[in-house]
Design an enzyme around this catalytic site. Sequence first.
Site, PDB file in Angstrom:
ATOM      1  N   TYR A 160      23.755   9.873  35.909  1.00 61.47           N
ATOM      2  CA  TYR A 160      24.331   8.750  36.649  1.00 61.47           C
ATOM      3  C   TYR A 160      23.781   7.398  36.186  1.00 61.47           C
ATOM      4  O   TYR A 160      24.161   6.362  36.729  1.00 61.47           O
ATOM      5  CB  TYR A 160      24.030   8.901  38.147  1.00 61.47           C
ATOM      6  N   LYS A 227      17.916  22.363  37.685  1.00 64.21           N
ATOM      7  CA  LYS A 227      18.590  23.322  36.799  1.00 64.21           C
ATOM      8  C   LYS A 227      17.711  23.453  35.543  1.00 64.21           C
ATOM      9  O   LYS A 227      18.166  23.328  34.406  1.00 64.21           O
ATOM     10  CB  LYS A 227      19.994  22.775  36.493  1.00 64.21           C
ATOM     11  N   ASP A 281      22.114  26.341  41.006  1.00 60.56           N
ATOM     12  CA  ASP A 281      23.250  27.222  41.322  1.00 60.56           C
ATOM     13  C   ASP A 281      22.902  28.185  42.441  1.00 60.56           C
ATOM     14  O   ASP A 281      23.679  28.414  43.370  1.00 60.56           O
ATOM     15  CB  ASP A 281      23.769  27.955  40.073  1.00 60.56           C
ATOM     16  N   ASP A 305      24.224  14.949  44.557  1.00 64.91           N
ATOM     17  CA  ASP A 305      25.571  14.513  44.897  1.00 64.91           C
ATOM     18  C   ASP A 305      26.419  15.716  45.303  1.00 64.91           C
ATOM     19  O   ASP A 305      27.067  15.730  46.354  1.00 64.91           O
ATOM     20  CB  ASP A 305      26.187  13.803  43.679  1.00 64.91           C
TER      21      ASP A 305
END
Length: 414
Positions: A160, A227, A281, A305
């Site tokens: 971002y 992640k 995940d 987000d």
Amino acid sequence: MIEFEKIKIPKTGQKVEIKDDKIIVPDNPIIPFIEGDGIGPDIMKVTRKVIDAAVEKAYKGKKKIIWFEIFAGEKAQKIYGTVLPEDTFEAIENYLIVIKGPLTTPVGGGYRSLNVTLRQKFDLYSCIRPVRYFNGVPSPVKHPEQMNVVIFRENTEDVYAGIEWKEGTVEAKKIIDFIKNTYKIDIASDSGIGIKPISIKRTERLVRAAIKYAINKKLNRVTLVHKGNIMKFTEGSFRDWGYNLAHREFKDQIITEDDLWEIYNGNIPEGKILINDRIADSMFQQILTRTNEYQVIATPNLNGDYLSDAAAAQIGGLGMAPGANIGDFIGLFEATHGSAPKYTGQDKVNPSSLILSGVMMLDYMGWDKAGVIITNAIQKTIKQKKVTYDLARLMENIKPIKCSEYGNEIIKNM
Ligand code: NAD
């Protein structure tokens, strides 16, 4: 005295100040607000009315917010000929606590997200999104009441950060060539390129804010969501730096998951905070299947987000999801959702997200008594099945009320 080009400072009220590294809020603080685009004007009007009523109820006239309208987005374009005028930057910098409606961002081209620009400009590094359930809200899950998490989403870096180049540009080609020539790594020549920076300092201050929040609110779980199995040196490092910070600065207050089982037999001891981590995940499953095992989540920008919208879906959707962007001092309070342009001017949508962002603002100001009045009144209003269309359509035989009517019902229930 601050000079503005087109906005007028209210004649009454005082500025919120910083003294000895603390925010000092006077009894009549000047609080700037940005109405926002699309549904912004509808929900901001209701939100200010509800906040004013709660403050009056809590402090009997001793405290009162002096609202100060500043401009961004389409309204700013009309007044200034630009979507984010200098006046607005000046006002935020000087008045410190601001509430804003959603701003529209063109997809794929046009100007960059004004929301992202504001967060970066003022270094509002924690995007804080509490997700909790109000009894009576229709939910797609069996036990929505188990959801009570606060997501700390890093707000200034990750993909971002806005460092990207369009496919086919000289810049994209230069980077592709550089990587090929220097590192012998092939990237398809028709690629657009984005950069994902994640740094030690910015990770640490976000994780620090999340742990401090847990300590202040007497919560005992902080989970780092990343992640890192795939993106080892960005997301994986986020995890490592987060743990390092926790061990270094909160040594006596934290335990890890290993400690939990090896030393404490699975029970978090009184006064300690469990720091653990989850891969992003798997976290999307966990938040559904083991909802009550999570309290405070600290995570990089993109994960945060996604995760905050997904969590909000369990407790009534975007209409119930508040948020705040907080830096060292400046607080910019805004709903998680966007400007929902198709509902513009219909007095239809759910203002709860912005009202609850207002509750976060009152908390930040130390006016939590007024915040509690609002939260309780929202709960009462929903229990009476007086709700806007988004909740009504998920309930049986409920006629929705308008955005403004819902605000009036909340005020009646205070
Ligand atoms: P959105 O959040 O504006 O709306 C998506 C859908 O969610 C709506 O069509 C509506 O069905 C529902 N919804 C949203 N808010 C609601 C509310 N208060 N009550 C009831 N239902 C509600 O997302 P979008 O359509 O993807 O984005 C519209 C614009 O908003 C885009 O330009 C986007 O960039 C911008 N945006 C701004 C912010 C912000 O200002 N912080 C955040 C997200 C999106």
